[in-house]
Scaffold this motif. Sequence first.
Motif, PDB file in Angstrom:
ATOM      1  N   PRO A  89      37.345  37.332  38.506  1.00  0.00           N
ATOM      2  CA  PRO A  89      36.864  35.963  38.705  1.00  0.00           C
ATOM      3  C   PRO A  89      36.368  35.792  40.135  1.00  0.00           C
ATOM      4  O   PRO A  89      37.093  36.044  41.081  1.00  0.00           O
ATOM      5  N   MET A  90      35.112  35.425  40.306  1.00  0.00           N
ATOM      6  CA  MET A  90      34.540  35.203  41.623  1.00  0.00           C
ATOM      7  C   MET A  90      33.223  34.457  41.489  1.00  0.00           C
ATOM      8  O   MET A  90      32.740  34.256  40.388  1.00  0.00           O
ATOM      9  N   ILE A  91      32.688  34.078  42.606  1.00  0.00           N
ATOM     10  CA  ILE A  91      31.388  33.424  42.601  1.00  0.00           C
ATOM     11  C   ILE A  91      30.360  34.466  42.180  1.00  0.00           C
ATOM     12  O   ILE A  91      30.196  35.490  42.823  1.00  0.00           O
ATOM     13  N   ARG A  92      29.687  34.218  41.069  1.00  0.00           N
ATOM     14  CA  ARG A  92      28.761  35.213  40.508  1.00  0.00           C
ATOM     15  C   ARG A  92      27.419  35.255  41.226  1.00  0.00           C
ATOM     16  O   ARG A  92      26.841  36.296  41.423  1.00  0.00           O
ATOM     17  N   ASP A  93      26.896  34.111  41.587  1.00  0.00           N
ATOM     18  CA  ASP A  93      25.595  34.053  42.235  1.00  0.00           C
ATOM     19  C   ASP A  93      25.727  33.271  43.538  1.00  0.00           C
ATOM     20  O   ASP A  93      25.560  32.047  43.558  1.00  0.00           O
ATOM     21  N   PRO A  94      26.031  33.964  44.627  1.00  0.00           N
ATOM     22  CA  PRO A  94      26.211  33.232  45.881  1.00  0.00           C
ATOM     23  C   PRO A  94      24.916  32.529  46.292  1.00  0.00           C
ATOM     24  O   PRO A  94      23.820  33.007  46.012  1.00  0.00           O
ATOM     25  N   PRO A  95      25.058  31.386  46.954  1.00  0.00           N
ATOM     26  CA  PRO A  95      23.883  30.577  47.268  1.00  0.00           C
ATOM     27  C   PRO A  95      23.034  31.096  48.431  1.00  0.00           C
ATOM     28  O   PRO A  95      21.917  30.639  48.616  1.00  0.00           O
ATOM     29  N   CYS A  96      23.553  32.020  49.212  1.00  0.00           N
ATOM     30  CA  CYS A  96      22.827  32.490  50.389  1.00  0.00           C
ATOM     31  C   CYS A  96      22.637  34.000  50.358  1.00  0.00           C
ATOM     32  O   CYS A  96      23.359  34.723  49.671  1.00  0.00           O
ATOM     33  N   HIS A  97      21.677  34.470  51.136  1.00  0.00           N
ATOM     34  CA  HIS A  97      21.331  35.891  51.184  1.00  0.00           C
ATOM     35  C   HIS A  97      21.692  36.463  52.552  1.00  0.00           C
ATOM     36  O   HIS A  97      21.275  35.950  53.584  1.00  0.00           O
ATOM     37  N   PHE A  98      22.474  37.546  52.531  1.00  0.00           N
ATOM     38  CA  PHE A  98      22.879  38.250  53.752  1.00  0.00           C
ATOM     39  C   PHE A  98      22.909  39.724  53.393  1.00  0.00           C
ATOM     40  O   PHE A  98      23.773  40.179  52.643  1.00  0.00           O
ATOM     41  N   ASP A  99      21.959  40.487  53.892  1.00  0.00           N
ATOM     42  CA  ASP A  99      21.856  41.906  53.560  1.00  0.00           C
ATOM     43  C   ASP A  99      21.676  42.705  54.844  1.00  0.00           C
ATOM     44  O   ASP A  99      20.570  42.828  55.371  1.00  0.00           O
ATOM     45  N   ALA A 100      22.791  43.225  55.369  1.00  0.00           N
ATOM     46  CA  ALA A 100      22.751  43.992  56.610  1.00  0.00           C
ATOM     47  C   ALA A 100      22.005  45.309  56.444  1.00  0.00           C
ATOM     48  O   ALA A 100      21.415  45.816  57.395  1.00  0.00           O
ATOM     49  N   MET A 101      22.032  45.876  55.239  1.00  0.00           N
ATOM     50  CA  MET A 101      21.314  47.139  54.999  1.00  0.00           C
ATOM     51  C   MET A 101      19.812  46.948  55.200  1.00  0.00           C
ATOM     52  O   MET A 101      19.141  47.813  55.757  1.00  0.00           O
ATOM     53  N   MET A 102      19.286  45.847  54.735  1.00  0.00           N
ATOM     54  CA  MET A 102      17.845  45.594  54.803  1.00  0.00           C
ATOM     55  C   MET A 102      17.459  44.710  55.997  1.00  0.00           C
ATOM     56  O   MET A 102      16.281  44.513  56.261  1.00  0.00           O
ATOM     57  N   GLU A 134      18.034  41.475  56.194  1.00  0.00           N
ATOM     58  CA  GLU A 134      17.529  40.221  55.623  1.00  0.00           C
ATOM     59  C   GLU A 134      18.657  39.186  55.575  1.00  0.00           C
ATOM     60  O   GLU A 134      19.705  39.448  54.989  1.00  0.00           O
ATOM     61  N   TYR A 135      18.408  38.051  56.197  1.00  0.00           N
ATOM     62  CA  TYR A 135      19.432  37.016  56.279  1.00  0.00           C
ATOM     63  C   TYR A 135      18.798  35.646  56.107  1.00  0.00           C
ATOM     64  O   TYR A 135      17.759  35.370  56.694  1.00  0.00           O
ATOM     65  N   ASP A 136      19.457  34.800  55.335  1.00  0.00           N
ATOM     66  CA  ASP A 136      19.022  33.409  55.268  1.00  0.00           C
ATOM     67  C   ASP A 136      19.345  32.714  56.582  1.00  0.00           C
ATOM     68  O   ASP A 136      20.323  33.060  57.262  1.00  0.00           O
ATOM     69  N   ASP A 137      18.548  31.742  56.904  1.00  0.00           N
ATOM     70  CA  ASP A 137      18.824  30.864  58.029  1.00  0.00           C
ATOM     71  C   ASP A 137      19.735  29.761  57.491  1.00  0.00           C
ATOM     72  O   ASP A 137      19.296  28.930  56.685  1.00  0.00           O
ATOM     73  N   LEU A 138      21.000  29.777  57.906  1.00  0.00           N
ATOM     74  CA  LEU A 138      21.959  28.816  57.360  1.00  0.00           C
ATOM     75  C   LEU A 138      21.575  27.375  57.657  1.00  0.00           C
ATOM     76  O   LEU A 138      21.907  26.479  56.878  1.00  0.00           O
ATOM     77  N   SER A 139      20.873  27.133  58.737  1.00  0.00           N
ATOM     78  CA  SER A 139      20.492  25.751  59.039  1.00  0.00           C
ATOM     79  C   SER A 139      19.560  25.186  57.968  1.00  0.00           C
ATOM     80  O   SER A 139      19.490  23.972  57.791  1.00  0.00           O
ATOM     81  N   GLU A 140      18.895  26.065  57.229  1.00  0.00           N
ATOM     82  CA  GLU A 140      18.019  25.614  56.140  1.00  0.00           C
ATOM     83  C   GLU A 140      18.744  25.558  54.799  1.00  0.00           C
ATOM     84  O   GLU A 140      18.226  24.989  53.847  1.00  0.00           O
ATOM     85  N   LYS A 141      19.927  26.157  54.713  1.00  0.00           N
ATOM     86  CA  LYS A 141      20.614  26.295  53.427  1.00  0.00           C
ATOM     87  C   LYS A 141      21.816  25.375  53.236  1.00  0.00           C
ATOM     88  O   LYS A 141      22.150  25.027  52.119  1.00  0.00           O
ATOM     89  N   ILE A 142      22.492  25.038  54.308  1.00  0.00           N
ATOM     90  CA  ILE A 142      23.735  24.274  54.146  1.00  0.00           C
ATOM     91  C   ILE A 142      23.512  22.814  54.555  1.00  0.00           C
ATOM     92  O   ILE A 142      22.687  22.501  55.396  1.00  0.00           O
ATOM     93  N   MET A 143      24.283  21.951  53.922  1.00  0.00           N
ATOM     94  CA  MET A 143      24.142  20.516  54.160  1.00  0.00           C
ATOM     95  C   MET A 143      24.697  20.138  55.536  1.00  0.00           C
ATOM     96  O   MET A 143      25.530  20.863  56.085  1.00  0.00           O
ATOM     97  N   PRO A 144      24.255  19.028  56.064  1.00  0.00           N
ATOM     98  CA  PRO A 144      24.807  18.547  57.334  1.00  0.00           C
ATOM     99  C   PRO A 144      26.311  18.284  57.197  1.00  0.00           C
ATOM    100  O   PRO A 144      26.807  17.953  56.122  1.00  0.00           O
ATOM    101  N   ILE A 145      27.011  18.409  58.314  1.00  0.00           N
ATOM    102  CA  ILE A 145      28.470  18.239  58.304  1.00  0.00           C
ATOM    103  C   ILE A 145      28.873  16.870  57.767  1.00  0.00           C
ATOM    104  O   ILE A 145      29.821  16.754  56.986  1.00  0.00           O
TER     105      ILE A 145
END
Length: 191
Positions: free
Chosen positions: A25-38, A40-51
Amino acid sequence: MEEDKIHAYMSLYTALLEIVKAAAPMIRDPPCHFDAMMGEYDDLSEKIMPIEEYLKGGRVAEVIKSVELLKQNKVQGVKKWNSEEYAICAGNTGVFTLCGNLCDTENIIFGMMMDTDAVDAWTAAMTPYVKTYTQALIDAGADIVQCSEPSGSCDMLSPDMFEQAIEVLRDNPMMGADSFDAIEQMMPKMP
């Protein structure tokens, strides 16, 4: 040669991970992209809601409201009790684990080995959320706030990786060196 080995191990690891993910049991499709191999990283300021929005909606808002009701001793169906005599405990999730929830914990751990700057940027972006939520719980009346950080445990991170993560958090002005000094006094030194 070394790069070929890394890619072979990553392919094997990815195949095994897919088998485990199908059963666990786990989050199947995480909302953000973080791939150190490639790299490639999402900019969290564009992905997460304001505090502010984070604190006012969903489960977070309900927990804060629940703590307030407990402190005021106004929980329907619960026998009256002395909130000054019993501690009100609340909990939240730590910065490293939150980052893992956003993109898969494995990706953050690989990032610790391959691109520490990217991990540092993500943990720095999430620190204000943890600190603000913790303060909101305290302001609502929590006597104790337990911060769960299972992705930072010794079965997930090596001692060196843990020390590296702590140094980044120690240098973060949102945290506070006093809390780390208190923790270090309680913890035995690692060899």
